[in-house]
Scaffold this motif. Sequence first.
Motif, PDB file in Angstrom:
ATOM      1  N   ASP A  36       0.870  -1.302   0.245  1.00 15.19           N
ATOM      2  CA  ASP A  36       0.214  -0.312   0.236  1.00 15.19           C
ATOM      3  C   ASP A  36       0.341   1.194   0.256  1.00 15.19           C
ATOM      4  O   ASP A  36       0.293   2.332  -0.380  1.00 15.19           O
ATOM      5  CB  ASP A  36      -1.085  -0.326   1.176  1.00 15.19           C
ATOM      6  N   GLY A  54      -2.078  -2.101   4.719  1.00 18.02           N
ATOM      7  CA  GLY A  54      -3.071  -1.554   5.759  1.00 18.02           C
ATOM      8  C   GLY A  54      -3.104  -0.737   5.425  1.00 18.02           C
ATOM      9  O   GLY A  54      -3.234   0.537   4.874  1.00 18.02           O
ATOM     10  N   PRO A  55      -3.834  -0.309   7.189  1.00 16.32           N
ATOM     11  CA  PRO A  55      -5.039  -0.491   7.720  1.00 16.32           C
ATOM     12  C   PRO A  55      -5.788  -1.626   7.131  1.00 16.32           C
ATOM     13  O   PRO A  55      -6.835  -2.117   5.945  1.00 16.32           O
ATOM     14  CB  PRO A  55      -5.771  -0.332   8.635  1.00 16.32           C
ATOM     15  N   THR A  56      -5.524  -2.986   7.950  1.00 10.55           N
ATOM     16  CA  THR A  56      -6.232  -4.134   7.859  1.00 10.55           C
ATOM     17  C   THR A  56      -6.898  -4.632   8.725  1.00 10.55           C
ATOM     18  O   THR A  56      -6.905  -4.797   9.668  1.00 10.55           O
ATOM     19  CB  THR A  56      -6.388  -4.838   6.776  1.00 10.55           C
ATOM     20  N   ILE A  57      -8.048  -5.697   8.724  1.00 12.20           N
ATOM     21  CA  ILE A  57      -8.878  -6.345   9.445  1.00 12.20           C
ATOM     22  C   ILE A  57      -8.269  -6.797   9.990  1.00 12.20           C
ATOM     23  O   ILE A  57      -7.082  -7.774   9.741  1.00 12.20           O
ATOM     24  CB  ILE A  57      -9.774  -7.693   8.531  1.00 12.20           C
ATOM     25  N   TYR A 113      -8.595   3.538  13.044  1.00  9.25           N
ATOM     26  CA  TYR A 113      -8.816   3.288  12.315  1.00  9.25           C
ATOM     27  C   TYR A 113      -9.001   2.278  13.667  1.00  9.25           C
ATOM     28  O   TYR A 113      -7.927   1.572  13.734  1.00  9.25           O
ATOM     29  CB  TYR A 113      -8.184   2.519  10.961  1.00  9.25           C
ATOM     30  N   PRO A 114      -9.600   2.833  14.706  1.00 10.18           N
ATOM     31  CA  PRO A 114     -10.036   1.168  15.302  1.00 10.18           C
ATOM     32  C   PRO A 114     -10.205  -0.093  15.358  1.00 10.18           C
ATOM     33  O   PRO A 114     -10.754   0.271  14.344  1.00 10.18           O
ATOM     34  CB  PRO A 114     -10.983   1.829  16.613  1.00 10.18           C
ATOM     35  N   ARG A 115      -9.386  -0.896  15.975  1.00 10.54           N
ATOM     36  CA  ARG A 115      -9.510  -1.875  15.875  1.00 10.54           C
ATOM     37  C   ARG A 115      -9.333  -3.116  14.553  1.00 10.54           C
ATOM     38  O   ARG A 115      -9.488  -4.094  14.493  1.00 10.54           O
ATOM     39  CB  ARG A 115     -10.850  -2.466  15.941  1.00 10.54           C
ATOM     40  N   ALA A 116      -8.512  -1.754  13.761  1.00 17.14           N
ATOM     41  CA  ALA A 116      -7.467  -2.711  13.026  1.00 17.14           C
ATOM     42  C   ALA A 116      -6.665  -2.794  12.939  1.00 17.14           C
ATOM     43  O   ALA A 116      -5.268  -2.254  13.901  1.00 17.14           O
ATOM     44  CB  ALA A 116      -7.513  -1.831  12.225  1.00 17.14           C
TER      45      ALA A 116
END
Lengths: 234, 252, 218
Positions: A36, A54-57, A113-116
């Motif tokens: 990226d 990312g950011p990714t899952i 990007y919380p939680r990523a």
Amino acid sequence: MKGNVELIIDGKRLDGRKPLEMREVEMKVNVVRNADGSAYVRFGKTIAIAAVYGPTILLPKHLQEDKLLVKVRYSMLPFSVDERKSPGHDRRSIELSKVIKNALAPAIMLDEYPRAVLKVYVEIIQADGSTRVTGTNAASLALAMAGVPMKDLVTACSVGKINDTIVLDLNGIEDNNSQADMAFAMMPSKNRVTLWQMDGQLTKEEIKKMIKIASDACKKLYDMQKKAIRGAFK
Amino acid sequence: MMIEEYVREVLNKGRRIDGRRFDEYRKIIVEKDIIEKAEGSARVKLGNTEVIAGVKLNVLKPFPDTPEEGVLIVNAEFLPIAHEEYEPGPPGEDEIELARVVDRAIRESKAIKLEELCIEPSEKVWGVFIDITVINDDGNLMDAACLAATAALEVTKIPKYEEDKIIRGEYQGKLPLRAKPVIVTVAKYGRRFLVDLKKEEEEIIDTKVSIGVFDGKVCAIQKQGQGYISLRDIETILELALRKSQELKKVI
Amino acid sequence: MIRKIVLPGEYLEEQRGRKLGTGVYKEGTKVFSAVLGTPKISDTEISVIPLAGKYIPKVNNMVIGVIKDVEITGWVVDINAPYMAYLPLSEGVKEFVDIKKVDLSQFYDIGDWIYCQIFKVPRNKIVQLSMKAENARKLEGGVIVKITPYKIPRLIGKGGSMIKIISEKTKTTIIPGQNGLVWVKGKDVEKAIKAIELIEKESYIYGLTEKVTRLLEK
């Protein structure tokens, strides 16, 4: 014993530099197509490639936090040094991965990007001293190219003391025989220090002097980083 | 109120949860020679933080670039008994960082006269293994670990070595030392600087700088955490660390 | 001619009562760029349009996603974001469905592409989707192209002008998802994709419309 090797002769370092002179610096972005964001930074013979995904899952779910998780992996490739380095994560690279993460994280807007998860890889293609700071510069460029929201770029360099002289940007032989070496990174337009490491023996006054030299050098490197990014859009 | 919010509220009022001043350490207790089987050992209690450092000596081959010098190896383990979040397993990044920073403080201050630990050049030298184990983690492991390591080195003896054999339990003399390094970790919260964070304070303060000090000089620096310090904070941090290092040195 | 490009941390302007849009942050009264992008500064708003970056799901956005899993009461959907998305049965199908008797894959199966609306982004970040929007639908056939989400407005153009030119000249239907996925179906799909890729690559230049028109007329 450290400090006994003659590294400065007639005011010049073994590679011909003056004490406060950087090696030749080269910076390029978009060097890894699949990433990226990516960048290449060279300080003399030290070469780092950084790539960001990312950011990714982020999985598993229990790792998820209310802010972005930044993962950094620094590694030195087997052929990057004189004696083949066995591949894999040794204690040094685990520590440096953490130190580089802590150098980049203060600049990244983690709440966006919380939680990523954001994955940052720093590969040292060739090592001739100052690898962590070269890698940090490359990682910062890669983050910007990936469009990661940041408060500033992060710019890094090394300073040290060899033969009782303070020098900028240590190469391998200087690093191995230094009386002190310091790795330093900052958010250059904010005067915020994000990486600060030292080993050796220094007085408080010497440290203050070295910080000044390092922060001035970072401002110059920052201009080169900006130029490298803008160069990709012509 | 969550404990984190409470700690923050108290700090914002200019106080700490246990009533200490910002530049005040908890009560420090150092006990030396607590493990008979080790060549040197020490237990350090920093409030409820407890660390044991043990020193073992072994004969090994020197590194090729220092054929007449002893070898120093520092290792750290956060025992699973020390905190509910610690799990058994290979060392994590926090353990490795702690061990490597303590290693640097000892190595760079030249605390051990490694050049006097040669038995046979290029063949045999003494290896000094410092193992730092955390028994209970209530914050500021870095300072406690370095105190324990330095205190353990103070009482370390070199075993007798006869006919290529180490005779455990019998000693030829003390480990030759030249410096007593300590580490002072300074944390930044807003515009304030604190030393000796308790665990609850560490949960909310993520900017720390560990400074290794010996004889009024700095021998190691490590910025930790995902925060930053300002350029102008550097002098304040160094001054605080140098001042507090005097106190720590007295405890050993 | 290229547009002005700013980098993270670069000072833009004093806020002076203006709204802060995307890609910026402030310290005191000063506004800085948070991303690599092109600044968009007006009398009412300061923002920076990013040149790269991952999609952040926002309520009411129309997005394109692919069905990843069929569950008992809905569908797991990949929407090209750092978060998974979920299409609940009640938002996916208009009529009453007896879940004891019906397999939901008869509506949307694994691998199906859908054009849908985000109706909720809860704190756990499992993005909630809906097919109730007027133009929401299953995308049959066609090709999916991936571009930087922030360049979707450039692809659409002022009042839909850019996308209209491409559509007309290539005789294709183009549906742009705000998450950076674009669905193309019709006669000259290849040429339409070339035009979309040109916008992706050179979104920061002036005279992009002319350049795209020239490409389409070749």
